[in-house]
Design a protein around this motif. Structure first.
Motif, PDB file in Angstrom:
ATOM      1  N   MET A 109       0.800  -1.278  -0.065  1.00 46.39           N
ATOM      2  CA  MET A 109       0.213   0.120   0.039  1.00 46.39           C
ATOM      3  C   MET A 109       0.928   1.116  -0.004  1.00 46.39           C
ATOM      4  O   MET A 109       0.612   2.285  -0.954  1.00 46.39           O
ATOM      5  CB  MET A 109      -0.964  -0.037   1.161  1.00 46.39           C
ATOM      6  CG  MET A 109      -2.049  -0.932   1.008  1.00 46.39           C
ATOM      7  SD  MET A 109      -3.197  -1.235   2.750  1.00 46.39           S
ATOM      8  CE  MET A 109      -3.963   0.518   2.385  1.00 46.39           C
ATOM      9  N   TYR A 110       1.907   1.317   0.758  1.00 47.52           N
ATOM     10  CA  TYR A 110       2.944   2.177   0.870  1.00 47.52           C
ATOM     11  C   TYR A 110       3.454   2.706  -0.545  1.00 47.52           C
ATOM     12  O   TYR A 110       3.565   3.786  -1.023  1.00 47.52           O
ATOM     13  CB  TYR A 110       3.856   2.203   1.831  1.00 47.52           C
ATOM     14  CG  TYR A 110       5.021   3.401   2.148  1.00 47.52           C
ATOM     15  CD1 TYR A 110       4.724   4.375   2.576  1.00 47.52           C
ATOM     16  CD2 TYR A 110       6.196   2.996   1.601  1.00 47.52           C
ATOM     17  CE1 TYR A 110       5.513   5.481   2.275  1.00 47.52           C
ATOM     18  CE2 TYR A 110       7.202   4.065   1.512  1.00 47.52           C
ATOM     19  CZ  TYR A 110       6.904   5.192   2.001  1.00 47.52           C
ATOM     20  OH  TYR A 110       7.820   6.307   2.139  1.00 47.52           O
ATOM     21  N   ASP A 111       3.993   1.471  -1.124  1.00 48.58           N
ATOM     22  CA  ASP A 111       4.464   1.564  -2.441  1.00 48.58           C
ATOM     23  C   ASP A 111       3.993   2.238  -3.527  1.00 48.58           C
ATOM     24  O   ASP A 111       4.242   2.869  -4.262  1.00 48.58           O
ATOM     25  CB  ASP A 111       5.124   0.188  -2.876  1.00 48.58           C
ATOM     26  CG  ASP A 111       6.212  -0.452  -1.891  1.00 48.58           C
ATOM     27  OD1 ASP A 111       6.858   0.452  -1.136  1.00 48.58           O
ATOM     28  OD2 ASP A 111       6.698  -1.570  -1.839  1.00 48.58           O
ATOM     29  N   ILE A 112       2.588   1.697  -3.553  1.00 46.74           N
ATOM     30  CA  ILE A 112       1.618   2.102  -4.390  1.00 46.74           C
ATOM     31  C   ILE A 112       1.438   3.727  -4.268  1.00 46.74           C
ATOM     32  O   ILE A 112       1.553   4.376  -5.154  1.00 46.74           O
ATOM     33  CB  ILE A 112       0.354   1.411  -4.659  1.00 46.74           C
ATOM     34  CG1 ILE A 112       0.831   0.106  -5.081  1.00 46.74           C
ATOM     35  CG2 ILE A 112      -0.648   2.021  -5.482  1.00 46.74           C
ATOM     36  CD1 ILE A 112      -0.348  -0.734  -5.205  1.00 46.74           C
ATOM     37  N   ALA A 113       1.521   3.943  -2.746  1.00 44.79           N
ATOM     38  CA  ALA A 113       1.072   5.533  -2.772  1.00 44.79           C
ATOM     39  C   ALA A 113       2.324   6.315  -3.152  1.00 44.79           C
ATOM     40  O   ALA A 113       2.068   7.324  -3.685  1.00 44.79           O
ATOM     41  CB  ALA A 113       0.914   5.737  -1.057  1.00 44.79           C
ATOM     42  N   CYS A 114       3.647   5.909  -2.944  1.00 43.14           N
ATOM     43  CA  CYS A 114       4.630   6.496  -3.581  1.00 43.14           C
ATOM     44  C   CYS A 114       4.667   6.755  -4.939  1.00 43.14           C
ATOM     45  O   CYS A 114       5.156   7.808  -5.354  1.00 43.14           O
ATOM     46  CB  CYS A 114       5.841   5.665  -2.988  1.00 43.14           C
ATOM     47  SG  CYS A 114       6.287   5.824  -1.106  1.00 43.14           S
TER      48      CYS A 114
ATOM     49  N   VAL B  16      -4.839  -4.772  -7.158  1.00 43.17           N
ATOM     50  CA  VAL B  16      -3.873  -5.701  -7.649  1.00 43.17           C
ATOM     51  C   VAL B  16      -2.968  -5.963  -6.734  1.00 43.17           C
ATOM     52  O   VAL B  16      -2.674  -7.414  -6.561  1.00 43.17           O
ATOM     53  CB  VAL B  16      -3.355  -5.174  -9.041  1.00 43.17           C
ATOM     54  CG1 VAL B  16      -1.982  -6.135  -9.418  1.00 43.17           C
ATOM     55  CG2 VAL B  16      -4.477  -5.242 -10.179  1.00 43.17           C
ATOM     56  N   GLY B  17      -2.321  -4.864  -6.020  1.00 48.30           N
ATOM     57  CA  GLY B  17      -1.151  -5.276  -5.093  1.00 48.30           C
ATOM     58  C   GLY B  17      -1.828  -5.890  -3.920  1.00 48.30           C
ATOM     59  O   GLY B  17      -1.278  -6.639  -3.310  1.00 48.30           O
ATOM     60  N   PHE B  18      -3.001  -5.947  -3.581  1.00 44.38           N
ATOM     61  CA  PHE B  18      -3.848  -6.301  -2.480  1.00 44.38           C
ATOM     62  C   PHE B  18      -4.249  -7.777  -2.719  1.00 44.38           C
ATOM     63  O   PHE B  18      -3.776  -8.790  -1.833  1.00 44.38           O
ATOM     64  CB  PHE B  18      -5.466  -5.672  -2.134  1.00 44.38           C
ATOM     65  CG  PHE B  18      -6.087  -6.463  -1.142  1.00 44.38           C
ATOM     66  CD1 PHE B  18      -5.788  -6.670  -0.048  1.00 44.38           C
ATOM     67  CD2 PHE B  18      -7.397  -7.073  -1.999  1.00 44.38           C
ATOM     68  CE1 PHE B  18      -6.600  -7.552   0.892  1.00 44.38           C
ATOM     69  CE2 PHE B  18      -8.375  -7.595  -0.899  1.00 44.38           C
ATOM     70  CZ  PHE B  18      -7.796  -7.945   0.112  1.00 44.38           C
ATOM     71  N   TYR B  19      -4.507  -8.274  -3.947  1.00 42.10           N
ATOM     72  CA  TYR B  19      -4.710  -9.539  -4.386  1.00 42.10           C
ATOM     73  C   TYR B  19      -3.476 -10.368  -4.125  1.00 42.10           C
ATOM     74  O   TYR B  19      -3.464 -11.580  -3.979  1.00 42.10           O
ATOM     75  CB  TYR B  19      -5.643  -9.606  -5.639  1.00 42.10           C
ATOM     76  CG  TYR B  19      -6.781  -9.039  -5.761  1.00 42.10           C
ATOM     77  CD1 TYR B  19      -7.645  -9.192  -4.741  1.00 42.10           C
ATOM     78  CD2 TYR B  19      -7.197  -8.198  -6.732  1.00 42.10           C
ATOM     79  CE1 TYR B  19      -8.958  -8.609  -4.718  1.00 42.10           C
ATOM     80  CE2 TYR B  19      -8.436  -7.480  -6.517  1.00 42.10           C
ATOM     81  CZ  TYR B  19      -9.573  -7.742  -5.493  1.00 42.10           C
ATOM     82  OH  TYR B  19     -10.573  -7.242  -5.425  1.00 42.10           O
ATOM     83  N   GLU B  20      -2.574  -9.816  -4.779  1.00 45.22           N
ATOM     84  CA  GLU B  20      -1.098 -10.642  -4.653  1.00 45.22           C
ATOM     85  C   GLU B  20      -0.572 -10.719  -3.303  1.00 45.22           C
ATOM     86  O   GLU B  20      -0.129 -11.883  -2.974  1.00 45.22           O
ATOM     87  CB  GLU B  20      -0.010  -9.674  -5.337  1.00 45.22           C
ATOM     88  CG  GLU B  20       1.181 -10.339  -5.506  1.00 45.22           C
ATOM     89  CD  GLU B  20       2.516  -9.631  -6.282  1.00 45.22           C
ATOM     90  OE1 GLU B  20       2.306  -8.365  -6.224  1.00 45.22           O
ATOM     91  OE2 GLU B  20       3.319 -10.162  -6.829  1.00 45.22           O
ATOM     92  N   TYR B  21      -1.008  -9.669  -2.353  1.00 45.71           N
ATOM     93  CA  TYR B  21      -0.660 -10.093  -1.032  1.00 45.71           C
ATOM     94  C   TYR B  21      -1.645 -10.859  -0.410  1.00 45.71           C
ATOM     95  O   TYR B  21      -0.936 -11.868   0.512  1.00 45.71           O
ATOM     96  CB  TYR B  21      -1.067  -8.609  -0.413  1.00 45.71           C
ATOM     97  CG  TYR B  21      -0.918  -8.506   1.222  1.00 45.71           C
ATOM     98  CD1 TYR B  21       0.276  -8.220   1.872  1.00 45.71           C
ATOM     99  CD2 TYR B  21      -2.059  -8.642   2.027  1.00 45.71           C
ATOM    100  CE1 TYR B  21       0.223  -8.277   3.357  1.00 45.71           C
ATOM    101  CE2 TYR B  21      -2.087  -8.625   3.432  1.00 45.71           C
ATOM    102  CZ  TYR B  21      -0.817  -8.343   3.933  1.00 45.71           C
ATOM    103  OH  TYR B  21      -0.693  -8.211   5.232  1.00 45.71           O
ATOM    104  N   GLY B  22      -2.678 -11.136  -0.638  1.00 46.50           N
ATOM    105  CA  GLY B  22      -3.710 -12.171  -0.322  1.00 46.50           C
ATOM    106  C   GLY B  22      -3.419 -13.511  -0.672  1.00 46.50           C
ATOM    107  O   GLY B  22      -3.606 -14.601   0.085  1.00 46.50           O
ATOM    108  N   MET B  23      -2.546 -13.519  -1.859  1.00 44.49           N
ATOM    109  CA  MET B  23      -2.293 -14.784  -2.290  1.00 44.49           C
ATOM    110  C   MET B  23      -1.333 -15.676  -1.367  1.00 44.49           C
ATOM    111  O   MET B  23      -1.097 -16.941  -1.433  1.00 44.49           O
ATOM    112  CB  MET B  23      -1.761 -14.903  -3.740  1.00 44.49           C
ATOM    113  CG  MET B  23      -2.609 -14.628  -4.795  1.00 44.49           C
ATOM    114  SD  MET B  23      -2.075 -14.275  -6.472  1.00 44.49           S
ATOM    115  CE  MET B  23      -1.213 -15.772  -6.710  1.00 44.49           C
ATOM    116  N   ALA B  24      -0.575 -14.991  -0.601  1.00 39.12           N
ATOM    117  CA  ALA B  24       0.478 -15.740   0.159  1.00 39.12           C
ATOM    118  C   ALA B  24      -0.328 -15.874   1.830  1.00 39.12           C
ATOM    119  O   ALA B  24       0.761 -16.243   2.552  1.00 39.12           O
ATOM    120  CB  ALA B  24       1.633 -14.309   0.530  1.00 39.12           C
TER     121      ALA B  24
END
Length: 280
Positions: A99-104, A123-131
């Protein structure tokens, strides 16, 4: 694996006609999350983190988040994330790094705004959730990752932007989107939702387009059966669909009520408490 017979049976007995109001959704969600523990609770909190992604996207776009479904973070922490990104400071505690990286990226690159900030965060959230380590939840997030990566790629092509930089993740679909020069990236016969998503992308009404995509997601949850009706996966699916109902009820009360009624009736039809748990 824990079985939640009484928690799920109790939810199935809820009836909108008996006083269950749309405003009770946060209470129902908390009741479910507090009814489990450990790794299961962390799984059930993921839909709330999705709300945070949507709220962060709204703040990055200069919108008011009042009235949006709540998440795990309060508004001040989300704003602190944006302020830290602008000042090139460290990611605030409690905020996932993606979330921080995308905000940057969003505060430093104007062109990113053309891609759709919400799409990038999701998209970043779904990748995060896959783990997360749960096979069903992993598959749910991968479906959403593919869905949103294809959306982002379609938008990038429309605006003449670099698809390779827009796509997130490194699964098969992401690699194909980055490398293929075909009009459909070779995905039309590979992803069963591709043709439908392509038709939806041509919808000019943005609200209608988003609702059509959520209905695709709803159907995925309905179509993918679980090994047990009393597992944490059932609760996760319930909360994901409850989040969709809540999100749309803020814009369309009648439509949200209809979805809610359908969700409760569906769960009623699925649940029966095993004999060994009756009359105890």
């Amino acid at each position: 694996m824990s079985k939640y017979y009484y928690l799920i049976a109790g939810l199935a007995d809820l009836s909108f006609d008996e006083g269950f109001q749309l405003s009770d959704m946060d209470g129902i969600r908390q009741e479910i999350i507090q009814g489990v523990s450990g790794a299961d609770r962390r799984l059930l909190e993921l839909p709330l983190l999705e709300n945070d992604c949507r709220r962060l996207a709204a703040l990055l776009e200069g919108k008011d988040i009042e009235g949006m479904p709540s998440g795990l973070m309060d508004g001040s922490l989300l704003q602190e994330t944006i302020d830290s990104a602008k000042a090139d400071e460290a990611c605030p505690a409690g905020v996932p790094a993606f979330m921080y990286d995308i905000a940057c990226n969003c505060v430093q690159m104007d062109s990113v705004k053309d891609m759709g900030i919400q799409d990038m965060l999701l998209v970043g959230f779904y990748e995060y959730g896959m783990a997360c380590g749960n096979p069903f939840v992993h598959d749910w997030f991968e479906f959403n990752l593919d869905l949103n990566n294809v959306r982002v790629a379609m938008t990038a092509r429309k605006y003449g932007l670099d698809i390779r930089k827009a796509v997130t993740g490194d699964n098969e679909t992401a690699q194909q989107l980055r490398s293929s020069g075909a009009r459909d990236w070779g995905l039309s016969g590979q992803l069963d939702f591709f043709d439908e998503l392509q038709r939806i992308s041509e919808e000019q009404d943005l609200t209608r387009r988003e609702k059509m995509i959520d209905m695709m997601r709803w159907r995925w949850l309905e179509a993918n059966s679980f090994s047990s009706f009393f597992s944490v996966e059932v609760l996760f699916s319930y909360l994901e669909r409850l989040s969709m109902v809540q999100r749309w009820s803020t814009m369309d009360h009648e439509g949200g009520e209809k979805l809610l009624r359908g969700l409760i009736q569906e769960l009623k039809g699925q649940v029966s408490v095993p004999d060994e748990f009756k009359n105890n």
